[in-house]
Design a protein around this motif. Structure first.
Motif, PDB file in Angstrom:
ATOM      1  N   LEU A 257      14.092  32.093  50.205  1.00  0.00           N
ATOM      2  CA  LEU A 257      15.315  32.320  50.975  1.00  0.00           C
ATOM      3  C   LEU A 257      15.807  33.751  50.828  1.00  0.00           C
ATOM      4  N   LEU A 258      15.866  34.225  49.587  1.00  0.00           N
ATOM      5  CA  LEU A 258      16.456  35.529  49.304  1.00  0.00           C
ATOM      6  C   LEU A 258      15.501  36.686  49.569  1.00  0.00           C
ATOM      7  N   ASP A 259      14.227  36.459  49.360  1.00  0.00           N
ATOM      8  CA  ASP A 259      13.249  37.543  49.470  1.00  0.00           C
ATOM      9  C   ASP A 259      13.199  38.147  50.863  1.00  0.00           C
ATOM     10  N   SER A 260      13.503  37.354  51.879  1.00  0.00           N
ATOM     11  CA  SER A 260      13.440  37.865  53.247  1.00  0.00           C
ATOM     12  C   SER A 260      14.478  38.957  53.512  1.00  0.00           C
ATOM     13  N   LEU A 261      15.499  39.070  52.654  1.00  0.00           N
ATOM     14  CA  LEU A 261      16.513  40.106  52.831  1.00  0.00           C
ATOM     15  C   LEU A 261      15.959  41.496  52.537  1.00  0.00           C
ATOM     16  N   GLY A 262      14.934  41.568  51.705  1.00  0.00           N
ATOM     17  CA  GLY A 262      14.333  42.851  51.363  1.00  0.00           C
ATOM     18  C   GLY A 262      14.966  43.487  50.132  1.00  0.00           C
ATOM     19  N   SER A 263      14.213  44.359  49.476  1.00  0.00           N
ATOM     20  CA  SER A 263      14.652  44.947  48.209  1.00  0.00           C
ATOM     21  C   SER A 263      15.861  45.860  48.362  1.00  0.00           C
ATOM     22  N   SER A 264      15.992  46.532  49.509  1.00  0.00           N
ATOM     23  CA  SER A 264      17.118  47.435  49.704  1.00  0.00           C
ATOM     24  C   SER A 264      18.443  46.677  49.648  1.00  0.00           C
ATOM     25  N   TYR A 265      18.506  45.544  50.352  1.00  0.00           N
ATOM     26  CA  TYR A 265      19.736  44.734  50.350  1.00  0.00           C
ATOM     27  C   TYR A 265      19.969  44.125  48.972  1.00  0.00           C
ATOM     28  N   LEU A 266      18.940  43.547  48.385  1.00  0.00           N
ATOM     29  CA  LEU A 266      19.087  42.853  47.112  1.00  0.00           C
ATOM     30  C   LEU A 266      19.456  43.801  45.978  1.00  0.00           C
ATOM     31  N   SER A 267      19.086  45.076  46.101  1.00  0.00           N
ATOM     32  CA  SER A 267      19.441  46.061  45.087  1.00  0.00           C
ATOM     33  C   SER A 267      20.912  46.455  45.153  1.00  0.00           C
ATOM     34  N   LYS A 268      21.502  46.327  46.334  1.00  0.00           N
ATOM     35  CA  LYS A 268      22.874  46.795  46.530  1.00  0.00           C
ATOM     36  C   LYS A 268      23.921  45.712  46.340  1.00  0.00           C
ATOM     37  N   PHE A 269      23.522  44.435  46.507  1.00  0.00           N
ATOM     38  CA  PHE A 269      24.498  43.354  46.508  1.00  0.00           C
ATOM     39  C   PHE A 269      24.110  42.239  45.544  1.00  0.00           C
ATOM     40  N   GLU A 270      25.111  41.482  45.102  1.00  0.00           N
ATOM     41  CA  GLU A 270      24.868  40.302  44.270  1.00  0.00           C
ATOM     42  C   GLU A 270      25.680  39.130  44.802  1.00  0.00           C
ATOM     43  N   ILE A 271      25.169  37.932  44.565  1.00  0.00           N
ATOM     44  CA  ILE A 271      25.763  36.714  45.116  1.00  0.00           C
ATOM     45  C   ILE A 271      27.043  36.332  44.371  1.00  0.00           C
ATOM     46  N   THR A 272      28.052  35.926  45.152  1.00  0.00           N
ATOM     47  CA  THR A 272      29.287  35.410  44.554  1.00  0.00           C
ATOM     48  C   THR A 272      29.548  33.948  44.922  1.00  0.00           C
ATOM     49  N   ALA A 273      28.893  33.460  45.969  1.00  0.00           N
ATOM     50  CA  ALA A 273      29.046  32.061  46.385  1.00  0.00           C
ATOM     51  C   ALA A 273      27.891  31.717  47.309  1.00  0.00           C
ATOM     52  N   GLY A 274      27.658  30.429  47.475  1.00  0.00           N
ATOM     53  CA  GLY A 274      26.596  30.046  48.393  1.00  0.00           C
ATOM     54  C   GLY A 274      26.402  28.543  48.465  1.00  0.00           C
ATOM     55  N   THR A 275      25.712  28.135  49.509  1.00  0.00           N
ATOM     56  CA  THR A 275      25.342  26.739  49.716  1.00  0.00           C
ATOM     57  C   THR A 275      23.885  26.690  50.157  1.00  0.00           C
ATOM     58  N   ILE A 276      23.130  25.796  49.552  1.00  0.00           N
ATOM     59  CA  ILE A 276      21.738  25.574  49.945  1.00  0.00           C
ATOM     60  C   ILE A 276      21.566  24.095  50.233  1.00  0.00           C
ATOM     61  N   THR A 277      20.955  23.759  51.370  1.00  0.00           N
ATOM     62  CA  THR A 277      20.636  22.367  51.686  1.00  0.00           C
ATOM     63  C   THR A 277      19.133  22.229  51.892  1.00  0.00           C
ATOM     64  N   PHE A 278      18.591  21.096  51.447  1.00  0.00           N
ATOM     65  CA  PHE A 278      17.161  20.821  51.542  1.00  0.00           C
ATOM     66  C   PHE A 278      16.955  19.649  52.498  1.00  0.00           C
ATOM     67  N   ASP A 279      16.084  19.840  53.488  1.00  0.00           N
ATOM     68  CA  ASP A 279      15.905  18.844  54.538  1.00  0.00           C
ATOM     69  C   ASP A 279      14.574  18.102  54.459  1.00  0.00           C
ATOM     70  N   LYS A 280      13.478  18.830  54.570  1.00  0.00           N
ATOM     71  CA  LYS A 280      12.148  18.228  54.594  1.00  0.00           C
ATOM     72  C   LYS A 280      11.256  18.880  53.540  1.00  0.00           C
ATOM     73  N   GLU A 281      10.391  18.075  52.933  1.00  0.00           N
ATOM     74  CA  GLU A 281       9.450  18.613  51.961  1.00  0.00           C
ATOM     75  C   GLU A 281       8.422  19.521  52.632  1.00  0.00           C
ATOM     76  N   VAL A 282       7.908  20.470  51.862  1.00  0.00           N
ATOM     77  CA  VAL A 282       6.745  21.230  52.309  1.00  0.00           C
ATOM     78  C   VAL A 282       5.577  20.884  51.398  1.00  0.00           C
ATOM     79  N   SER A 283       4.381  21.053  51.909  1.00  0.00           N
ATOM     80  CA  SER A 283       3.172  20.652  51.188  1.00  0.00           C
ATOM     81  C   SER A 283       2.324  21.869  50.843  1.00  0.00           C
ATOM     82  N   GLU A 284       1.443  21.665  49.890  1.00  0.00           N
ATOM     83  CA  GLU A 284       0.514  22.725  49.493  1.00  0.00           C
ATOM     84  C   GLU A 284      -0.296  23.207  50.697  1.00  0.00           C
ATOM     85  N   HIS A 285      -0.481  24.521  50.775  1.00  0.00           N
ATOM     86  CA  HIS A 285      -1.240  25.221  51.818  1.00  0.00           C
ATOM     87  C   HIS A 285      -0.491  25.366  53.142  1.00  0.00           C
ATOM     88  N   GLN A 286       0.705  24.780  53.255  1.00  0.00           N
ATOM     89  CA  GLN A 286       1.504  25.018  54.458  1.00  0.00           C
ATOM     90  C   GLN A 286       1.929  26.481  54.523  1.00  0.00           C
TER      91      GLN A 286
END
Length: 250
Positions: free
Chosen positions: A180-209
């Motif tokens: 989830l976070l890696d797609s933001l890129g290192s430039s964004y992640l270097s400048k900011f840190e998380i203060t709140a958030g929500t994550i929801t999980f819907d469907k499983e993923v399988s090996e090799h997907q």
């Protein structure tokens, strides 16, 4: 009265990012370790649940972060199962410094997975009685993460690897958070840190997907980002995070 469990943890260097703060994925691993120790102490650990052909799965995290613990810092993690209904149970986690200041609160929503049909199972009183959680007929109606802005977004693809699969035969939560976070890129992640958030999980993923992680910033509020993980047309996970500028050391 609910059963409160607590345990001290030291933040090791391998749990931290380049700013020497614990990563969100490692934080979740620490919380789940404490949760499992709590369950084992009550006679409801992983072995007990698996013998019934079941396993706990997490459907949602809600984070409220005052400060992320730093490398070599010792913190106290408290957890309590607060409430349950026929489908879901809710557990709170509190991360505190040694002076008792609350650094982080996390609420996790759990459900039971039936191994034979890979569907959710009913939560019985026998299974949760030792936790002393309150039974409620109501199902919490919680706000969902916001949808991606399809006009401006970041995107990365990943292949699900052998070591991404845990003992319950699905992808460990911490890997979803990294994707989830890696797609933001290192430039964004270097400048900011998380203060709140929500994550929801819907469907499983399988090996090799092959999964795709997409993120976008909100035009109305640049310190919020929205995220989704998909494969083909299936949505597996969704999240929204609030950020602040990383404080400079010294």
């Amino acid at each position: 009265m609910t059963q409160l469990y607590k345990e001290s943890k030291e933040i090791s260097y391998y749990m931290c990012d380049r700013h020497q703060r614990v990563t969100l994925s490692m934080l979740v691993n620490l919380l789940l370790d404490v949760s499992e120790k709590h369950s084992e102490g009550l006679g409801r650990g992983e072995t007990y649940v698996k013998e019934k052909g079941l396993s706990w799965i997490i459907l949602r995290y809600d984070f409220d972060i005052q400060r992320l613990p730093k490398v070599n810092e010792t913190v106290e993690i408290e957890t309590v199962a607060t409430e349950y209904n026929k489908l879901f149970t809710y557990r709170d986690f509190f991360v505190k410094d040694l002076e008792g200041n609350e650094l982080i609160k996390v609420t996790a929503t759990f459900a039971l997975l039936n191994h034979s049909n890979r569907k959710m199972a009913r939560i019985t009183e026998e299974l949760v009685e030792p936790y002393k959680a309150v039974f409620s007929k109501r199902i919490r109606r919680l706000a969902k993460p916001q949808e991606i802005d399809n006009s401006v977004y970041n995107e990365k693809q990943y292949e699900v690897r052998y070591f991404d699969i845990d003992s319950n035969h699905h992808v460990n939560n911490s890997h979803y958070i990294t994707w989830l976070l890696d797609s933001l890129g290192s430039s964004y992640l270097s400048k900011f840190e998380i203060t709140a958030g929500t994550i929801t999980f819907d469907k499983e993923v399988s090996e090799h997907q092959i999964i795709t992680s997409v993120s976008s910033g909100r035009k109305a509020d640049e310190l919020w980002t929205d995220h989704v993980i998909t494969s083909d047309t299936v949505r597996h996970c969704q999240a929204s995070f609030k950020w602040k500028t990383v404080e400079k050391e010294g």
